[in-house]
Enzyme design. Structure first.
Site, PDB file in Angstrom:
ATOM      1  N   GLY A 250       0.836  -1.198   0.000  1.00 59.44           N
ATOM      2  CA  GLY A 250       0.000   0.000   0.000  1.00 59.44           C
ATOM      3  C   GLY A 250       0.865   1.239   0.000  1.00 59.44           C
ATOM      4  O   GLY A 250       0.843   2.018  -0.935  1.00 59.44           O
ATOM      5  N   PHE A 251       1.618   1.395   1.084  1.00 65.31           N
ATOM      6  CA  PHE A 251       2.558   2.508   1.215  1.00 65.31           C
ATOM      7  C   PHE A 251       1.850   3.859   1.191  1.00 65.31           C
ATOM      8  O   PHE A 251       2.468   4.877   0.913  1.00 65.31           O
ATOM      9  CB  PHE A 251       3.652   2.431   0.137  1.00 65.31           C
ATOM     10  CG  PHE A 251       4.252   1.057  -0.005  1.00 65.31           C
ATOM     11  CD1 PHE A 251       4.083   0.311  -1.161  1.00 65.31           C
ATOM     12  CD2 PHE A 251       4.976   0.490   1.041  1.00 65.31           C
ATOM     13  CE1 PHE A 251       4.627  -0.974  -1.274  1.00 65.31           C
ATOM     14  CE2 PHE A 251       5.520  -0.797   0.941  1.00 65.31           C
ATOM     15  CZ  PHE A 251       5.346  -1.519  -0.228  1.00 65.31           C
ATOM     16  N   GLY A 479       1.308  -6.171   4.534  1.00 59.65           N
ATOM     17  CA  GLY A 479       2.630  -6.765   4.553  1.00 59.65           C
ATOM     18  C   GLY A 479       3.374  -6.462   5.828  1.00 59.65           C
ATOM     19  O   GLY A 479       4.405  -7.072   6.106  1.00 59.65           O
ATOM     20  N   PRO A 645       9.651  -9.220  16.861  1.00 57.39           N
ATOM     21  CA  PRO A 645      10.947  -8.780  16.327  1.00 57.39           C
ATOM     22  C   PRO A 645      11.182  -9.201  14.882  1.00 57.39           C
ATOM     23  O   PRO A 645      11.843  -8.493  14.129  1.00 57.39           O
ATOM     24  CB  PRO A 645      11.961  -9.455  17.259  1.00 57.39           C
ATOM     25  CG  PRO A 645      11.211  -9.804  18.478  1.00 57.39           C
ATOM     26  CD  PRO A 645       9.793 -10.028  18.074  1.00 57.39           C
ATOM     27  N   GLN A 651      10.140  -4.892   8.508  1.00 56.33           N
ATOM     28  CA  GLN A 651       9.625  -3.557   8.204  1.00 56.33           C
ATOM     29  C   GLN A 651      10.747  -2.547   8.139  1.00 56.33           C
ATOM     30  O   GLN A 651      10.786  -1.678   7.262  1.00 56.33           O
ATOM     31  CB  GLN A 651       8.642  -3.107   9.309  1.00 56.33           C
ATOM     32  CG  GLN A 651       7.242  -3.595   9.104  1.00 56.33           C
ATOM     33  CD  GLN A 651       6.599  -2.939   7.906  1.00 56.33           C
ATOM     34  OE1 GLN A 651       6.672  -3.434   6.784  1.00 56.33           O
ATOM     35  NE2 GLN A 651       5.972  -1.817   8.101  1.00 56.33           N
ATOM     36  N   GLY A 715       5.368   2.040  16.614  1.00 53.87           N
ATOM     37  CA  GLY A 715       5.202   1.920  15.155  1.00 53.87           C
ATOM     38  C   GLY A 715       6.514   2.073  14.398  1.00 53.87           C
ATOM     39  O   GLY A 715       7.331   2.928  14.731  1.00 53.87           O
ATOM     40  N   GLU A 718       7.420   3.435   8.869  1.00 55.67           N
ATOM     41  CA  GLU A 718       7.991   4.472   8.002  1.00 55.67           C
ATOM     42  C   GLU A 718       9.349   4.988   8.455  1.00 55.67           C
ATOM     43  O   GLU A 718      10.090   5.574   7.654  1.00 55.67           O
ATOM     44  CB  GLU A 718       7.004   5.642   7.930  1.00 55.67           C
ATOM     45  CG  GLU A 718       5.729   5.257   7.170  1.00 55.67           C
ATOM     46  CD  GLU A 718       4.580   6.204   7.446  1.00 55.67           C
ATOM     47  OE1 GLU A 718       4.336   7.084   6.595  1.00 55.67           O
ATOM     48  OE2 GLU A 718       3.932   6.074   8.501  1.00 55.67           O
TER      49      GLU A 718
END
Lengths: 755, 356, 165
Positions: A250-251, A479, A645, A651, A715, A718
């Site tokens: 998606g991003f 993902g 982890p 990510q 989070g 990003e």
């Protein structure tokens, strides 16, 4: 060498169970490796037709003719949807009653606002027929000159940037700070147009049954999509069933429902049959958002000891002619470095493109590559090591606001990352290192940061009479591993083993889990799940402790612990009872409760909440040919509690690769005259390939944050890009001595400099 | 894509007859043609599938020491043929540096020779392109052209030929064997592709119906096998076309260059043999100065066609590098990253210090 | 014009009537045989998501015409596991987290199986990375993908060694 996956378990974390912190493999792993995970375009309801978009080849003007006849004559073509015959909508696609409603191109008129805008939809029995039908429309246009690029017209100051931040922020006296500085940097950086390019093109399978709509489509925001569709079609949200169990990436591009997806729904309405519409890759460049280009001017002042006296960060960007999203690049300077004076500002021009959209670390990534480059230039001017300079200007409290950080293990990130990388051996001067083959070698770094955001989410928890549990929330897995991480949180929240837990997500019929965006999903929906679990446990505890036949009678809520499907007396664990027993005695088949996750306004106003990191990059540059290769990236990140982890490491790796890509690879090239993208594909729009990524390491620094939320989650989706992009850019400087301020760094930037 | 007739002849003469008609195209694996058809760039009304024609998929060693490679031989099969790779290492290296493993597994030798340009304006069917539509103009000329030609271009067309494979082939005097309406003939690869001039739509000397049936490398080409490399500069480590590329093949005896073969890729509408540069090297010692002289000679007629002046400098440098690497000797084993300036990545240890 | 072709797909013979020669192998698999494990990422041979094995070799099925592959033996992701028993490559991808969103994963796995069969990369990480570079992964799971392939390769070598011992 593989980094160890550490289990972040401390006694405080083991409240109910021990699933949180485990590096479990993905619960959807078997489905994905067998090809059994169903993405939107994998669906084939009976009677389905194929729809293909016809898109504009001009950037500005009007469609004057579509050869509908030719298209319809193509064997297999069933219908052609144009502005003339599209089903009516209940709402104007250009209506904007709130800032998160983006104006859509839904064939409302013959106007063309950007190249690749939808101008018709061809519906056919086969994909081949629909595709050729779209080509046969042979549109004719009345074209106007396209406005392209950052200098396309008069600029203005946007009323707001990003998702509603102020365009300008001024703190202290920047001009005075610059004037009294002993070293000054004044540099302009340019970042390119970038596209999300998730591997899965936007797609939708839509089927109407009366005024009930069922759709399979990738979505990072199910409830938002539901609401938007409801408004456009004038039906109530409950009539709209969206299935999005899996997204192929998606991003940010699937955060809001897009024009092409709505067109698929309209096409299904038009022909009265289920319709599948899948964007072709070249059609992904335009109607589904992108990261706008920027030109950023950064001025930095530092005193004789390398202490910052001022940061002025100005960013120019673009938006479409018909809607607003302004990349908030300059805001990157708000929180990272201590400076008595900080000013950030934005300006924009309107150009004939689709509307930009949040793309992984919107503003943060874009501003980061410029800021981290500028900070390095300042360090160089002061004769200081880049890490020492950053430490010198470490922000103990949030700059501008003065708030304490809820937690900030950035010093540990710097220290551990630098140690792992071997930073202390870095020569200060550039162009000092070569490998045995004569390739230039450079080492660079960047600081990473991303706000710890939370939005709103709700979850529903059930414990059944057989002692098993169910947790439901309309969460989204693109993902990042939501299905797994949320199940872990749910299992702990319900005091169950994972194999006793059913976890449901990915459809709009479930409680609203908000949006998978802003790196907020795990925290927000995770807290909703955690709270729903706690609420159910509390109800079970009430039943048990109030029941004189229960071993837990009289214990009171506070005296009970849930674990392994049982409640135990906290003061005497030999006295326990299973959920099944409790429910059985109460004569209940199940018990349920809901929970919410949201930011705590009091905590937010007291603390600055961010995740932090430090990234170190090594690059090799061929001294004559200018070709660059990143050899290794080492990142150390502190993002509060790590639920899994294994997933977090992946990510972070993904983000670091995006950062490398930002510095070296990605750019959509547009022809200035036509306003069309010249590399609308995956061959000339470079995303990194496997061979571009020889070595990645991610260290997760233990960080306990009691303020961000009860689970301590910040989070990580990003943050990996921030810091990495700058680290690579700085490494290229260190290898070559050439400071490139235009990204992606190209071969001619280095070859021309060395000739 | 447009509907088409699909025929699959079983003899070469049937194939030629079917393909000689206007609007017909040969289909081998389709890795280039199908891409062009999906983009609307090529719209043949008939595809003549040659994949089942007999006898075109063999690698034959010839009595004169040369090799004949059937046009249907897959790129991967040719590159991995141990004898071929040993005898013509630069060709194998060029093949392996192109595209991806999947594409190399499918793509044929014949198809590689005839692949078309990657120019963005050629692919953008709404742009003016003299190749697609003679007389329409060339939007690349005043457009985004940093990757376009610096040699052999004309006002009508500044596109480059994208093949890696063709570069060492022209250097080694490879020959295409062609069957056509008028029978069998041969064309040197160096003469196969045309310069655009006023007619960029005519990309090769092939006549309608002409089918390349084989590629031949002369026995003499083996003599370069111990000093032959192909090198490619690109914007990511793999799976990308060349910005510029070069092949150098040397015959070195007693420390002197007896014969040199040089060619450039990514700089011109056809793979660019550098005869003048070769002549400067004959009888020279393989020194940096000699290589620089050769490189200057190779690019002496180069002119930017747009924002691509840097390619002239870069092409000189890559030719020097290719010569340097060739002079050092063909590696025992194909490098892990064929044709890459990064011949190997040493996983650097924090304990390892690099030399300044 | 109608074309009757015969393909063996995952060991099963499929006789297909095609009314349209334009159908690619990818679209045949996905839209007509409803084998949707193979994905379309770009349709232009640029991403590798559509990778399948045809007569034992990995190719991009989006650039293959179905009619041209009459008689071929096709292996897709659906044919790789034996019931519930995962192929070593599939298991390795899970163990090494060689995927995130999963969209490129079937193509990665088929490509890895093809790569190992080609026997060129061996246990050299650089050769594996290069050999897998025809499969884009926007999520950036490359590290896990490479580790997974190396793991399987190592397992095969050990199995060979045990057999010949």
């Amino acid at each position: 060498m593989k980094p160890e996956i550490s289990l972040t378990q401390t006694p405080a974390h083991l409240r109910h169970g021990s699933n949180i912190g485990q590096p479990l493999t993905r619960r959807d792993g078997v489905l994905k490796v067998k090809g059994e995970a169903r993405y939107a375009a994998d669906n084939h309801p009976p009677g389905m037709l194929h729809a293909v978009l016809a898109v504009s080849s001009i950037a500005r003007g009007r469609v004057t003719f579509l050869d509908v006849q030719a298209a319809k004559s193509h064997p297999g073509v069933v219908d052609v949807m144009t502005p003339a015959n599209k089903p009516p909508l209940a709402e104007d696609p250009d209506a904007k009653t709130n800032p998160f409603m983006f104006r859509l191109d839904l064939l409302q008129n013959d106007q063309v606002r950007y190249a690749n805008q939808a101008i018709a939809v061809v519906i056919a029995q086969t994909l081949e027929a629909a595709t050729e039908g779209a080509a046969l429309l042979s549109p004719r246009y009345q074209a106007l000159p396209a406005r392209v690029g950052l200098d396309a017209g008069e600029s203005f100051v946007p009323p707001a940037i990003g998702i509603g931040n102020p365009s300008e922020v001024r703190h202290g006296d920047v001009e005075a700070g610059l004037a009294k500085a002993s070293k000054r940097i004044d540099a302009t950086y340019e970042t390119p147009t970038q596209y999300h390019n998730a591997m899965e093109p936007h797609a939708i399978v839509a089927a109407w049954d009366g005024d009930t709509l069922s759709i399979d489509t990738p979505s990072q925001g199910l409830a938002l999509a539901q609401g938007r569709i409801a408004g456009l079609f004038g039906i109530s949200p409950e009539k709209i069933h969206i299935r999005s169990p899996f997204l192929g990436g998606g991003f940010g591009s699937k955060g809001l429902i897009s024009g092409p997806q709505i067109l698929g729904i309209m096409a299904a309405r038009l022909v009265g049959r289920p319709v599948k519409l899948v964007l072709r890759r070249e059609q992904m460049y335009g109607p589904v958002g992108y990261r706008a280009p920027t030109r950023q001017t950064i001025r930095i002042g530092a005193d004789g000891d390398g202490q910052l006296t001022a940061i002025d960060h100005h960013a120019k960007t673009v938006s479409s002619t018909y809607d607003d999203f302004f990349e908030p690049a300059a805001d990157a300077s708000h929180t990272l470095y201590a400076s008595p004076a900080i000013a950030t500002s934005h300006e924009a021009v309107r150009i004939d493109t689709g509307t930009p959209l949040f793309m992984r670390a919107p503003g943060e990534a874009t501003g980061s590559i410029a800021l981290e480059s500028a900070i390095d230039e300042a360090a160089q001017a002061c004769g200081m090591d880049p890490l020492a300079f950053r430490l010198k200007n470490y922000a103990e409290v949030e700059p501008i606001s003065g708030k304490p950080f809820s937690s900030k293990a950035l010093r540990d990130c710097y220290a551990q990352g630098a140690e792992r990388f071997g930073w202390s051996r870095r020569p200060l001067a550039p162009r000092q290192l070569r490998d045995e083959a004569g390739c230039l070698v450079g080492w660079g770094m960047g600081t990473a940061t991303f706000p710890a955001l939370m939005f709103q989410a709700e979850a529903r928890a059930v414990v059944r009479s057989d002692g098993s549990g169910l947790m439901e929330t309309g969460a989204h897995d693109m993902g990042q591993g939501a299905w797994t991480a949320f199940a872990q949180i749910a299992a702990d929240g319900l005091g169950l083993e994972l194999d006793q837990l059913e976890f449901r997500a990915g459809t709009s019929d479930l409680p609203d889990a908000g949006i998978a965006g802003g790196s907020s999903h795990t925290a927000t929906a995770g807290m909703a799940i955690h709270n729903a679990g706690a609420a159910v446990i509390a109800k079970l505890a009430d039943l048990a402790t109030g029941d004189e036949h229960s071993p837990l009678f009289g214990a009171g809520n506070a005296g009970v612990v849930a674990r392994g499907g049982h409640l135990f007396r906290r003061d005497d664990e030999t006295r326990s009872e299973s959920y099944a027993e409790i429910l059985g005695r109460a004569g209940l088949t199940q018990i349920e409760a809901r929970g919410n996750g949201a930011a705590d306004p009091a905590a937010q106003s007291t603390y600055a909440m961010h995740a932090h990191g430090a990234v170190f990059a090594e690059v090799k540059v061929d001294p004559d040919l200018g070709q660059i290769r990143v050899i290794r990236l080492v990142g150390a990140f502190a993002a509060g509690r790590v639920i899994n982890p294994r997933l977090v490491r992946s990510q972070i790796f993904g983000g670091m690769i995006w950062g490398m890509s930002f510095a070296l690879h990605e750019q959509a090239v547009m022809d200035r005259r036509s306003g069309r993208t010249l590399n609308p594909n995956l061959s000339e729009y470079y995303v990194p390939v496997n061979a571009d990524v020889p070595s990645l390491e991610a260290l997760m620094i233990d960080e306990h944050d009691p303020h961000v939320n009860a689970l301590g989650i910040k989070g990580v989706g990003e943050i990996g890009i921030t810091g990495s992009a700058g680290a690579v850019a700085n490494a290229v400087w260190h290898a070559t001595g050439t400071r490139v301020r235009r990204f992606p760094i190209r071969i001619e930037d280095l070859v021309t400099a060395s000739s | 894509m447009k509907t088409f007739d699909y025929v699959r002849p079983t003899t070469i003469s049937d194939a030629i007859a079917a393909a000689a008609e206007p609007g017909a195209a040969y289909l081998a694996s389709g890795t280039n043609l199908l891409d062009l058809m999906k983009g609307g760039v090529s719209r043949p009304h008939r595809l003549v599938d040659v994949t089942r024609l007999p006898g075109l998929d063999r690698i034959e060693h010839l009595p004169d020491g040369g090799v004949r490679i059937g046009a249907l031989v897959r790129n991967a099969d040719l590159a991995h043929d141990p004898d071929f790779a040993k005898s013509y290492p630069a060709v194998a290296e060029a093949l392996l540096s192109g595209a991806s493993a999947q594409l190399r597994n499918a793509a044929t030798v014949g198809g590689n020779l005839l692949q078309r340009t990657r120019c963005g304006y050629f692919y953008d069917v709404a742009s003016a392109c003299n190749k697609r539509e003679p007389g329409a103009g060339c939007d690349a000329r005043n457009g985004e052209n940093r990757l376009h030609a610096v040699l052999g271009w004309s006002e009508a067309c500044i596109a480059t030929h994208p093949s890696d494979f063709c570069v060492p082939l022209v250097a080694l005097d490879a020959v295409a064997e062609i069957e056509g309406r008028t029978g069998r003939r041969e064309v040197a690869i160096e003469a196969l592709h045309r310069l655009p001039g006023d007619t960029p739509e005519q990309e090769s000397v092939l006549e309608p119906g002409d089918l390349i049936v084989a590629l031949r490398l002369p026995g003499e080409a083996r003599m370069f096998s111990t000093h032959a490399r192909y090198l490619k500069v690109r914007e990511r480590t793999s799976y990308a076309f060349a910005i510029v590329s070069a092949t150098a093949a040397l015959r070195i005896e007693q420390g002197t260059i007896r014969d040199a073969r040089l060619a450039l890729g990514g700089v011109a509408p056809k793979p660019w043999r550098a005869h003048q540069a070769e002549q400067t090297l004959a009888g020279s010692s393989p020194t940096p100065a000699a290589f620089r002289r050769a490189a200057e000679a190779a690019l002496v007629d180069a002119k930017p066609s747009g924002d691509n002046r840097f390619k002239i400098e870069l092409a000189q440098r890559i030719l020097v590098r290719a010569l340097t690497l060739a002079a050092a000797g063909t590696p025992e084993r194909m490098p892990a990253l064929p044709a890459s300036p990064f011949s190997s990545v040493s996983r650097s240890d924090p304990g390892e210090i690099y030399e300044a | 014009m109608n074309f009757s072709i015969s393909l063996t797909v995952n060991g099963v013979r499929r006789d297909v009537e095609l009314e349209d020669p334009r159908v690619t192998l990818l679209d045949l698999l996905r839209e007509r045989l409803h084998l949707t494990g193979t994905k379309k990422g770009c349709d232009r041979g640029q991403c590798g998501a559509c990778t399948v094995l045809v007569d034992g070799r990995r190719i991009n099925s989006c650039l293959a015409l179905a009619v041209s592959h009459d008689g071929a033996d096709i292996l897709t992701i659906e044919g790789v596991a034996r019931g519930d028993q995962l192929h070593p490559v599939q298991a390795a991808f899970i163990a090494h987290d060689g995927f995130q969103c999963g969209f490129c994963t079937p193509g990665q796995i088929m490509s890895a199986i093809g790569l190992i069969g080609e026997g060129q990369a061996g246990d050299d990480p650089e050769r594996v990375r290069e050999g897998m570079s025809g499969n884009l992964c926007r999520c950036g799971a490359y590290s896990g993908i490479t580790d997974a392939v190396l793991d399987v390769q190592k397992g095969l070598v050990e199995a060979d060694r045990r057999r010949s011992a």
